[in-house]
Structures are given as C-alpha cells and as structure tokens.
Write an enzyme that holds these catalytic residues in place. Structure first.
Site, short mmCIF file in Angstrom:
data_model
loop_
_atom_site.label_atom_id
_atom_site.label_comp_id
_atom_site.label_asym_id
_atom_site.label_seq_id
_atom_site.Cartn_x
_atom_site.Cartn_y
_atom_site.Cartn_z
N ASP A 316 0.87 -1.16 0.00
CA ASP A 316 0.00 0.00 0.00
C ASP A 316 0.92 1.22 0.00
O ASP A 316 2.13 1.11 0.25
CB ASP A 316 -0.93 -0.01 1.22
CG ASP A 316 -2.12 0.95 1.03
OD1 ASP A 316 -2.09 1.77 0.09
OD2 ASP A 316 -3.07 0.88 1.83
C1 BGC Z 1 -4.95 3.40 0.29
C2 BGC Z 1 -5.03 2.40 -0.84
C3 BGC Z 1 -4.90 3.11 -2.17
C4 BGC Z 1 -3.58 3.86 -2.19
C5 BGC Z 1 -3.31 4.60 -3.49
C6 BGC Z 1 -3.73 4.30 0.16
O1 BGC Z 1 -3.81 5.36 1.05
O2 BGC Z 1 -4.93 2.73 1.51
O3 BGC Z 1 -6.25 1.71 -0.78
O4 BGC Z 1 -4.99 2.21 -3.22
O5 BGC Z 1 -3.59 4.81 -1.13
O6 BGC Z 1 -4.11 5.69 -3.63
#
Ligand code: BGC
Length: 821
Positions: A316
């Site tokens: 993530d």
């Molecule tokens: C979130 C993810 C997301 C990623 C990219 C993170 O803060 O937890 O679900 O895909 O950001 O935007």
C-alpha cells in the site's frame, strides 16, 4: 491522447507468431534524432531500436518465450535500473508538509492516477499506470490546457454492490469498470477492497463487502474477473487484517492463525483461486509483530505456495513506514530487504531513499541476485501483460453512457428493504407532492471519500431521482433545504480543504424544520421521506455518538415528521444513504418503511426511485449484522486497540466470532440479521434435495424457489451449515453457499444448485496445521436470511477428513485466547 511510447517486446511470443506474416520494416521519421536503425512494424505494432546494438538481443526476440526475454532483460539491467523497477515512480508534486497535492501540473501520463512503475526506455520497458479504486476509476476529470473531460463512472460502493448477492451482476459491473480503466490509459485498478467488516465503525467498511469471507471472496472474484476481462489488472487489497483506519500504518493486529485463515484471509483465498488477480496489495498494519509487507509466510508461503497466486504483490502507499511522519524524513527507509525477500515485489509509490537502500543492499550482497530476480520477474511479467506494453491506443472515450445504466441497475439491485409496514412501498400515487426531509435527500452521497472516491460528472440526488420518475416534490421544503444544504456543504468543504488530504468527512447538520411547517406538509402531501446520511473515508474510523447512533437533530426530525404524518394517517419512509452500519433499533418502530441503498454511486437517486416506485422489486440482502446497540458486537470489546487515541496494538480476541457468527451463536438478538432483506413479492423455497446423504468429495444441494406473490422479483437463497462441533469449537452455523434467482415472474419457479466442497465442512486446526472436517452429522439450512430458514436436511461424514495440510504460519507475538463458545 495516445501513448506514443513504443515497445519492443510488446507481444507475447504466441501472439507475435500469429502476427509474424505481417512484418515490415520502416524508417524512423518521427524524430529528428539520427536514428540509423529501422523500426520493425508488425501488423501496426512498432518495435523501435531493434538493432540498437547492431544485433537482435534475446529480449527483443518476440519468438522466444516471455520468461526467456524477461531473463535477458534482467541480465542487461544495471543495479540502479533494477532498484528503480522495484519501486514505483513516486508521487510527484506531493506536498508532505501539508499532506496535499500541489496545485501545480500533474505530470502523470494519466493525471490523478496513484502511481506507476518505472520505464526503462533504453530497454523498451514502458511505465504502467495504477489507479484507484473499488467504486470506479479515480482520475482527475479536468486537465490543464485541455478542453476534454475525463470523468469516470461512480459505481455503487463495495458494500452496496455486495448487497446484491449477485455474482453475474457484479461481473458485469467489473466489465464496465474495466472498460474505463483501459480506455483512460490505466493498466491496473487498485481494487477491489476486500477486508472484513470486523466492526461497524471501520471508516473504510463502505469500500469492503461484508463481515463474511465467503460472500466477500465470491463477490471480489466476480469483480476481478469482470475487470480483468478487459485486459487490465486489479489489485485486491488490503492483504491483510487491515480492519481499522486509526493508526493504520503502525497498529499491530494480533490475530490467531485460525481466525486469520477462516475469516481474514479466506476471502482473498477464494478470489485468488477463482480469479487470479494480476496483483495483490499488502496492507499497512503489522500482523502478529511484523508488517504484512514484510511477512514471507503471508506473501509467499500462504499466498503463492498454498493458494497458487501467480501475480505481483505491491505495498500500500508507503507501506512499511510507521506513519506519514516517518516519510517526511527524506532519508527514512522501510525495511526494503525484508519486504522484497518476503515476496512484496513492488514498493509503492516509491521513494528515492528506498531506491538507494535497494542499490546498497544489492551491491553489498544482502539482497542476492536470486532474490531480486524473483521480484523483478514478477514486475516485468506485469508490465509485459499490460496495455501499456502493447502500446494500446486508448480512446479516452469509455462507455460512460452505457456504464451509467450499469451503475443505476446495480445500485437498485443493492437496495435492501429493511421494513415495509402495510406495504407502503412500492409507492405509485402521484396525486400530491412528496414531502422530502433530511439534508442528504438534496445532496445524495454517491460514495465515500479518500482513495475509494470517484470523480464523476454528476450525481443524482434523491430529489432528482424522484423527479425523474415523475413524482412531484414539495416546493416549499425544497426551497428551505437547498440553500441550507449548500451553506453546510461549503463549510464542510472548507474544513476538509484546510485539514488536508486525509481529512475525513463529517455529518452535515440537519435543518430544523418548524413543527408548523411539518404539520402543514402532513396535510398537503401524501407521504414523507427522510434521508439519513453518513460519510466516511480512509484515515480515520467512525464514532459511536452522532455517527453510529443518530444525532439529536436527526432523532428530532424523525419524531416530528412521524408524529405529524401519522396523525394525518400518512406514512413515513426513511432512506439510509450511509456507508456503514448505523443504529436502527431505537427508531425503526416510528416509521413505516426503511430503504437502505447505501452509497449507491452517481445514479443513486434514480436507483432509489426505481425501487421506491416499484419499477424494480428490491432483492438486496444485508451482508452484515445490524446490532441493536453498538456494544453488542464481539469485536467492539477491544476496538480500537490501545491506546485508543493512537492504537499501537489491537487484539482480535473474538477469534472467528465475527459478525453473525457471534450474534447467532451467542444468541445476541440483532436489529436486523445477516442476510436479511424484504421484497415486494413473496417466495416459497421448497423441495430441498441433497445429491447424497453421505459426504465423500462434494454434495450438491438443490432447492426450488417459486415467486408466490404478485410482482416479478429475485430472491437470494443462502446455505448455512452446522457442523457436529464435538471436538472443534464452531459457530452455530456458517454461510457456505448462496445463489440468486433470475427475475422470476409471479408464479414462476427456478431450481438452484448450491455446492458444498470439503473445505466448507472444515475448520482450521492450528496445532495440526490443517483444515479438518469432523466426522458426524452435518445440518444444511437453506433460507432467505440467516434467521429465516426455509428448508433443512442432513448428511453425514463417516470419518474425520483432513482436507488440507498447511505450513505453520503467523506465530503469535503476544499471548491471548480466542473467544470460545
Ligand atoms: C490506500 C489504498 C490506495 C492507495 C493509493 C492508500 O492510502 O490505503 O487503498 O490504493 O492509497 O491511492
């Protein structure tokens, strides 16, 4: 806009062989650079620089296998290039101090996307683009110096989609979403989100499907298959045990191996096996003492060796950093060695310090050539299968019009009818205006915030939807609500802008409509509607007061409106435009009907109107339990971990007793049970038949569903299995299969088949490292909710069955006992 970058290894060898006959050589006339080498064109695909070295390198030879070509590519890479392939391209233009994107130019190939992989042009490797998210593609709709727009469809949020319990429909939503991904030039959609609803307060529950892993896994598999049928990828997330938002980057979730395997991983397992997502996104949190992105047991032993996952794992965004504060220090580095060797192939979004650390560790031998070969191969396999690699000429013109219909239909099918006293719905009379209360009626919430949001071109409010369906709306109320709503929204928008990217939304205050006006409306209109709205998003969780529980202004509104309308013999309908579970027990008796459309996407108002008016018969079912009180659910006992303001530890002491598994086993009466949802018609479920009454390797259960009412409708049948539970502590029953009928006309029947496989009988027995099914008698209960059981049958298992042996994983880092029955 077209992707002008030209790839040399664009085709797999098979496809290339098919195209071979169309080969032609052309001179490069695109640039003024001296380019002595010709471009190879195969049926319209161009392969530049082919003879860069005056020779045909192996990786350029499309007749060879992808594996051979990837290996040759890796052999040609410098350590710096290797390191840059293992991290993303970063987040250009992000202001760390403010936690905001600068207003300056977004230089991404697809503005508003979340990141991508690094291009190495000298080797013909393009960058692939990844973008959120679970309710549709999240990109910037407006670009500088560009008069075109790039809106995407806001589909219903995950919870609303799952409430359909309709895998075929979810597959078609996936197809529609994937079309937008591909046609806007994105390679991988960062979704679906499939964490378990452990507690009603998780701020991202709206993105996720259910408290049940089977339902979660099946819905996610249908979604992934639909999206990926477009030749683009998905990233199922967040793997795993990311069930709360507060301190999500630093909280250590202590979970038993049994609860992990039966509840928190099981959905992912089903999806991996049934849909092979191109990628998996590891979660932010620690799991039993180590970051999930650095756990080899999770990312390699279980995910790949046991389940057969073939794709790539990415972190993530900033996974492995303990909080955003840590990233602001430009020299801070996540444990890149542990992450990469655990099987987390790509570190997103990628930071310069990580690249530096990878290079250092390659050079000093800590990261062996063999180790990173594995990660690099997976990154390159992903790149090779992407639309970017085949230089796909995306149109920037996805099927927005068709997809609006897809989302409208899907949202209508996800509506759960919670109450319908005296069949107040469907409502067809148009002789007097509807009195519509509640600020959210005038500003419907299509979806949650954060990366689960979508930049849609428009959003249909309840008012718009009802109007489109030919209802008239009380003009005086509209005149009072509209300006009030606009003012409240402006205050909220300003607050969130000030607080930055991850500021979570707050409930809008209700307008206090005087009791005189309400009484007048009770006389002049035929029916009252009240919308209760809730919004949430990543970064924080919801609260009990004024969020799970209604706020006093909402209670007052329900009281005033229902008293006045009932005094006139008129009915009151509540619409719940919410992203997560709220309290219903204290007020549901005061109103006549309750419609739960969740956050239904950009066509939400139309979808609700379709159900309200009877154009669509509701067939949605709850994918989670609605408790009487917040405290009733087992997981609330140690929510949100300690210390509460910024939890570093949270213990999942409820074990496998999550959601209905707890309520139904411990006889805690809910307000609405798991699987519940009413219809405008009635169904008879009969003629249960088992393919055998002794289990060997599978049993097929068939039931016949007949529409015994007056209007066409669909029904969901749910199979709950009770095991002997002699030596194994087990929930009283668990959902093991479900199916939805077609649209059955009045009087029409359909026979549905539900299959039980060995693993459905088994529990995970930790000290034996195995899934084991106990010998004895099993009860099959088929119903239309977890309480409303229509048919039962039994079968037996002669001997204990060891269904699957596993590797010992996820050793506990603190001592605790799972809840037992
Ligand atoms: C979130 C993810 C997301 C990623 C990219 C993170 O803060 O937890 O679900 O895909 O950001 O935007």
């Amino acid at each position: 806009m077209r992707n002008k970058s030209i790839s040399k290894i664009a085709k797999t060898s098979l496809l290339s062989a098919l195209l071979f006959s169309g080969i032609s050589w052309a001179n490069n006339s695109e640039t003024n650079e001296p380019k002595p080498n010709p471009i190879l064109t195969i049926n319209g695909f161009s392969f530049s620089d082919l003879n860069r070295n005056g020779k045909l390198d192996k990786y350029e030879d499309y007749r060879l296998s992808t594996q051979d070509r990837i290996q040759d590519l890796i052999n040609q890479m410098t350590d710096e290039e290797k390191a840059s392939m293992l991290i993303g391209i970063g987040m250009p233009g992000f202001d760390w101090a403010k936690m905001q994107f600068n207003t300056g130019k977004d230089t991404a190939k697809v503005p508003g996307s979340a990141g991508g992989t690094t291009a190495i042009s000298r080797l013909g490797i393009p960058s692939i683009i990844v973008s959120d998210g679970p309710a549709g593609l999240r990109i910037k709709p407006i670009r500088e110096e560009d008069s075109n727009t790039y809106y995407a469809t806001a589909f219903p949020v995950g919870t609303a989609l799952a409430s359909t319990w309709n895998e075929a429909l979810i597959n078609s939503v996936g197809k529609a979403m994937g079309n937008e991904v591909r046609e806007y030039g994105v390679d991988v959609l960062l979704g679906p989100g499939m964490n378990i609803h452990r507690n009603p307060l998780c701020g991202r529950n709206f993105e996720y499907y259910s408290e049940d892993p089977l339902l979660t896994g099946k819905i996610a598999a249908a979604m992934v298959n639909g999206i990926q049928s477009n030749g683009v990828g998905t990233s199922v997330k967040h793997f795993a045990a990311n069930n709360q938002e507060r301190n999500r980057m630093g909280v250590n979730a202590h979970v038993s191996e049994r609860a992990l395997r039966e509840i928190y991983l099981r959905g992912f397992e089903i999806t991996v096996k049934e849909a092979q997502p191109w990628t998996v996104m590891s979660s932010y949190n620690f799991l039993n003492g180590a970051y999930t992105s650095a756990r080899k047991d999770l990312l390699t032993t279980v995910l790949r060796d046991e389940w057969g996952f073939k794709g790539l794992v990415m972190t993530d965004w900033f996974g492995g950093y303990n909080g955003f504060g840590a990233i602001r220090d430009k020299d801070a580095v996540s444990d890149v060695v542990k992450q990469l060797t655990a099987g987390n192939d790509l570190l997103m979004p990628g930071l310069p310090a990580q690249k530096k650390a990878i290079v250092t560790n390659i050079k000093n031998g800590t990261l062996s050539k063999e180790d990173i070969n594995i990660n690099l191969t997976r990154v390159l396999e992903l790149v090779m299968r992407s639309p970017a690699m085949s230089n796909y000429e995306y149109s920037n013109k996805p099927n927005l019009k068709e997809n609006a219909q897809v989302t409208r239909d899907a949202a209508a099918e996800g509506v759960v009818l919670l109450k319908n006293e005296g069949n107040v719905l469907p409502f067809t009379s148009k002789s007097a205006p509807l009195a519509v209360f509640g600020i959210t009626s005038y500003d419907f919430i299509s979806g949650g915030t954060g990366s689960g949001d979508v930049n849609e071109a428009y959003s249909i409010s309840l008012i718009d939807g009802l109007t489109n369906s030919g209802f008239s709306i009380d003009a005086e109320l509209e005149g009072l609500y509209n300006p009030f709503m606009k003012a409240q929204k402006e205050i909220e928008t300003k607050r969130r802008e000030k607080e930055g990217l991850l500021a979570t939304p707050k409930r809008l205050q209700e307008l206090e409509v005087s009791s005189e006006i309400v009484q007048q409306k009770a006389k002049s209109s035929e029916l009252a509607l009240i919308t209760i709205g809730r919004n949430a998003g990543e970064g924080d969780d919801r609260k009990v007061d004024e969020d799970f529980n209604l706020a006093q202004d909402e209670v007052n509104l329900i009281n005033t409106v229902s008293t006045a309308f009932h005094a006139q013999g008129k009915k009151v309908v509540v619409v719940l435009n919410i992203g997560g579970v709220i309290e219903t027990a204290s007020w549901k008796d005061k109103v006549d009907a309750i419609l739960l459309p969740w956050q239904p996407g950009q066509e939400g108002g139309n979808s609700v109107a379709d159900v309200f008016s009877g154009k669509v018969t509701p067939s949605g079912k709850l994918t989670m339990t609605f408790p009487v009180k917040y405290e009733d659910a087992a997981a609330t006992k140690n929510w949100i971990g300690t210390p509460a303001e910024n939890p570093t530890d949270v213990t999942y002491e409820e074990g496998v007793y999550v959601g209905y598994r707890y309520f139904n086993t411990f006889n805690v009466k809910p307000s609405y049970e798991f699987g519940y949802g009413l219809s405008y018609t009635t169904f008879d479920v009969s003629a249960i038949k088992l393919s055998s009454t002794t289990f060997t390797n599978k049993i097929e259960v068939t039931v016949t569903v007949k529409n015994t009412g007056k209007v066409a409708g669909k029904e969901v049948v749910q199979l709950y299995l009770s095991s002997p539970a002699k030596n194994i502590d087990k929930p009283s029953s668990e959902l093991k299969a479900f199916a939805k009928t077609n649209l059955l006309q009045a009087g029409e029947s359909q026979t549905l088949t539900l299959t039980l496989n060995p693993k459905d009988l088994a529990s995970f027995i930790t000290n034996k490292n195995a899934w084991i099914a106990e010998a004895g008698s099993y009860k099959v209960a088929v119903g239309t909710s977890s309480f409303d059981i229509k048919q039962t049958a039994q079968f037996s298992l002669a001997k204990e069955l060891v269904v699957e042996k596993t590797h010992s994983s996820f050793a506990a880092d603190v001592k605790f006992e799972d809840l037992k029955h």
